[in-house]
Design a protein around this motif. Sequence first.
Motif, PDB file in Angstrom:
ATOM      1  N   ASN A 164     -46.198 -41.804 -24.358  1.00 65.36           N
ATOM      2  CA  ASN A 164     -47.095 -42.975 -24.119  1.00 65.36           C
ATOM      3  C   ASN A 164     -46.661 -43.806 -23.111  1.00 65.36           C
ATOM      4  OD1 ASN A 164     -48.680 -45.032 -24.007  1.00 65.36           O
ATOM      5  ND2 ASN A 164     -49.108 -45.291 -26.108  1.00 65.36           N
ATOM      6  N   ARG A 165     -46.949 -43.649 -21.739  1.00 69.19           N
ATOM      7  CA  ARG A 165     -46.270 -44.378 -20.611  1.00 69.19           C
ATOM      8  C   ARG A 165     -46.631 -45.931 -20.917  1.00 69.19           C
ATOM      9  NH1 ARG A 165     -42.101 -42.380 -18.994  1.00 69.19           N
ATOM     10  NH2 ARG A 165     -42.180 -43.440 -17.133  1.00 69.19           N
ATOM     11  N   ALA A 166     -47.541 -46.322 -21.584  1.00 71.40           N
ATOM     12  CA  ALA A 166     -47.867 -47.725 -21.856  1.00 71.40           C
ATOM     13  C   ALA A 166     -47.378 -48.317 -22.686  1.00 71.40           C
ATOM     14  CB  ALA A 166     -49.546 -47.764 -22.153  1.00 71.40           C
ATOM     15  N   LYS A 167     -46.300 -47.628 -23.553  1.00 70.59           N
ATOM     16  CA  LYS A 167     -45.424 -48.245 -24.804  1.00 70.59           C
ATOM     17  C   LYS A 167     -44.078 -47.992 -24.450  1.00 70.59           C
ATOM     18  CE  LYS A 167     -49.021 -49.251 -27.704  1.00 70.59           C
ATOM     19  NZ  LYS A 167     -49.132 -50.352 -28.337  1.00 70.59           N
ATOM     20  N   ALA A 168     -43.236 -48.882 -25.283  1.00 69.07           N
ATOM     21  CA  ALA A 168     -41.694 -48.716 -25.162  1.00 69.07           C
ATOM     22  C   ALA A 168     -41.396 -47.871 -26.464  1.00 69.07           C
ATOM     23  CB  ALA A 168     -40.903 -50.195 -25.007  1.00 69.07           C
ATOM     24  N   LEU A 169     -40.729 -46.838 -26.464  1.00 65.90           N
ATOM     25  CA  LEU A 169     -40.234 -46.290 -27.666  1.00 65.90           C
ATOM     26  C   LEU A 169     -39.187 -46.786 -27.988  1.00 65.90           C
ATOM     27  CD1 LEU A 169     -40.864 -43.918 -29.667  1.00 65.90           C
ATOM     28  CD2 LEU A 169     -39.711 -42.448 -28.035  1.00 65.90           C
ATOM     29  N   ILE A 171     -41.903 -55.840 -24.130  1.00 62.13           N
ATOM     30  CA  ILE A 171     -41.847 -57.427 -24.614  1.00 62.13           C
ATOM     31  C   ILE A 171     -40.220 -57.733 -24.457  1.00 62.13           C
ATOM     32  CG2 ILE A 171     -41.572 -56.805 -26.935  1.00 62.13           C
ATOM     33  CD1 ILE A 171     -42.873 -59.277 -27.531  1.00 62.13           C
ATOM     34  N   THR A 172     -39.937 -58.909 -24.374  1.00 61.23           N
ATOM     35  CA  THR A 172     -38.510 -59.303 -24.644  1.00 61.23           C
ATOM     36  C   THR A 172     -38.532 -59.746 -25.770  1.00 61.23           C
ATOM     37  OG1 THR A 172     -38.098 -59.538 -22.328  1.00 61.23           O
ATOM     38  CG2 THR A 172     -36.592 -60.554 -23.769  1.00 61.23           C
ATOM     39  N   VAL A 173     -37.425 -59.310 -26.656  1.00 60.86           N
ATOM     40  CA  VAL A 173     -37.561 -59.624 -28.149  1.00 60.86           C
ATOM     41  C   VAL A 173     -35.982 -59.465 -28.674  1.00 60.86           C
ATOM     42  CG1 VAL A 173     -37.895 -57.284 -29.084  1.00 60.86           C
ATOM     43  CG2 VAL A 173     -38.378 -58.984 -30.311  1.00 60.86           C
ATOM     44  N   ASP A 174     -35.820 -60.381 -29.845  1.00 66.21           N
ATOM     45  CA  ASP A 174     -34.560 -60.275 -30.752  1.00 66.21           C
ATOM     46  C   ASP A 174     -34.793 -59.358 -31.771  1.00 66.21           C
ATOM     47  OD1 ASP A 174     -33.380 -62.295 -29.028  1.00 66.21           O
ATOM     48  OD2 ASP A 174     -33.691 -63.749 -30.282  1.00 66.21           O
ATOM     49  N   LYS A 208     -35.086 -56.374 -23.485  1.00 57.30           N
ATOM     50  CA  LYS A 208     -36.231 -56.360 -22.619  1.00 57.30           C
ATOM     51  C   LYS A 208     -36.784 -54.906 -22.852  1.00 57.30           C
ATOM     52  CE  LYS A 208     -37.812 -56.876 -18.154  1.00 57.30           C
ATOM     53  NZ  LYS A 208     -37.511 -57.085 -16.655  1.00 57.30           N
ATOM     54  N   LEU A 209     -37.762 -54.736 -23.494  1.00 63.99           N
ATOM     55  CA  LEU A 209     -38.384 -53.401 -23.705  1.00 63.99           C
ATOM     56  C   LEU A 209     -39.457 -53.223 -22.501  1.00 63.99           C
ATOM     57  CD1 LEU A 209     -38.929 -53.764 -27.661  1.00 63.99           C
ATOM     58  CD2 LEU A 209     -37.178 -52.615 -26.317  1.00 63.99           C
ATOM     59  N   GLU A 210     -39.268 -52.093 -21.653  1.00 61.78           N
ATOM     60  CA  GLU A 210     -40.123 -51.715 -20.810  1.00 61.78           C
ATOM     61  C   GLU A 210     -41.056 -50.833 -20.986  1.00 61.78           C
ATOM     62  OE1 GLU A 210     -37.913 -51.364 -17.172  1.00 61.78           O
ATOM     63  OE2 GLU A 210     -37.289 -53.499 -17.163  1.00 61.78           O
ATOM     64  N   LEU A 238     -27.323 -50.884 -28.464  1.00 62.09           N
ATOM     65  CA  LEU A 238     -28.342 -50.353 -28.036  1.00 62.09           C
ATOM     66  C   LEU A 238     -28.243 -49.554 -26.772  1.00 62.09           C
ATOM     67  CD1 LEU A 238     -31.690 -50.733 -27.519  1.00 62.09           C
ATOM     68  CD2 LEU A 238     -31.132 -52.663 -25.802  1.00 62.09           C
ATOM     69  N   THR A 239     -28.777 -48.400 -26.836  1.00 60.23           N
ATOM     70  CA  THR A 239     -28.624 -47.559 -25.577  1.00 60.23           C
ATOM     71  C   THR A 239     -30.191 -47.354 -24.780  1.00 60.23           C
ATOM     72  OG1 THR A 239     -26.783 -46.305 -26.281  1.00 60.23           O
ATOM     73  CG2 THR A 239     -27.632 -45.419 -24.434  1.00 60.23           C
TER      74      THR A 239
END
Length: 194
Positions: free
Chosen positions: A103-108, A148-151, A168-170, A186-187
């Motif tokens: 899903n290119r509209a979401k970050a996995l 989104i950018t999130v903790d 930062k989730l793209e 995180l990688t």
Amino acid sequence: MKKLLPFLLLSGTALAQDGLYEPAPPANSAFVRVLNTPSATLGDKSVIADKGAASVYVVIPQGDFTAKVGGVNGKLKVEAGKFYSVVADGAKLNLLTDPFADNRAKALLVIYNLSKTANVDLKTADGKTAVVSGVKPGESGSRAVNGITVDLAAFSGSKPLGTLKGVKLERGSAYALVLTDSGLTLTTSSTKTK
């Protein structure tokens, strides 16, 4: 991803013939990486993953192959078109099937529980929003989320086990979160292969 893969392979083959890109992997290939090991061999390919991190994926022909992760050896079997992560668990190797980032509209987000803690939950760092719940030791869990950018933090009940600030989730990207007894790392996952 399954629908896109043939197109990408055909496109990659055409571009490879023009010399612009590396050749596309054979159609009977799987994509395999290692987690949390300074040295590993997958088939005849050497790979590394920093502590708590994920390596790049390497192309492995479908079927049986030999893997060595740290000091642990074993035979594993993979299917064409699938993505996998290999981890050493004591004296044996575990092969985890990774989800497709289709899903290119979401970050996995994929969290791997390589700790001794049972039932780990990935939540926002304030503990208010669950992202992935109940990941057992030696297993993984995943969820597609909005960019989104999130903790983020891994929790055992209400106890935080590791926190990542300002992630930062793209959209269209995949992220491997690896929980060890030392904490959470995180990688940014990549379909770049060796």
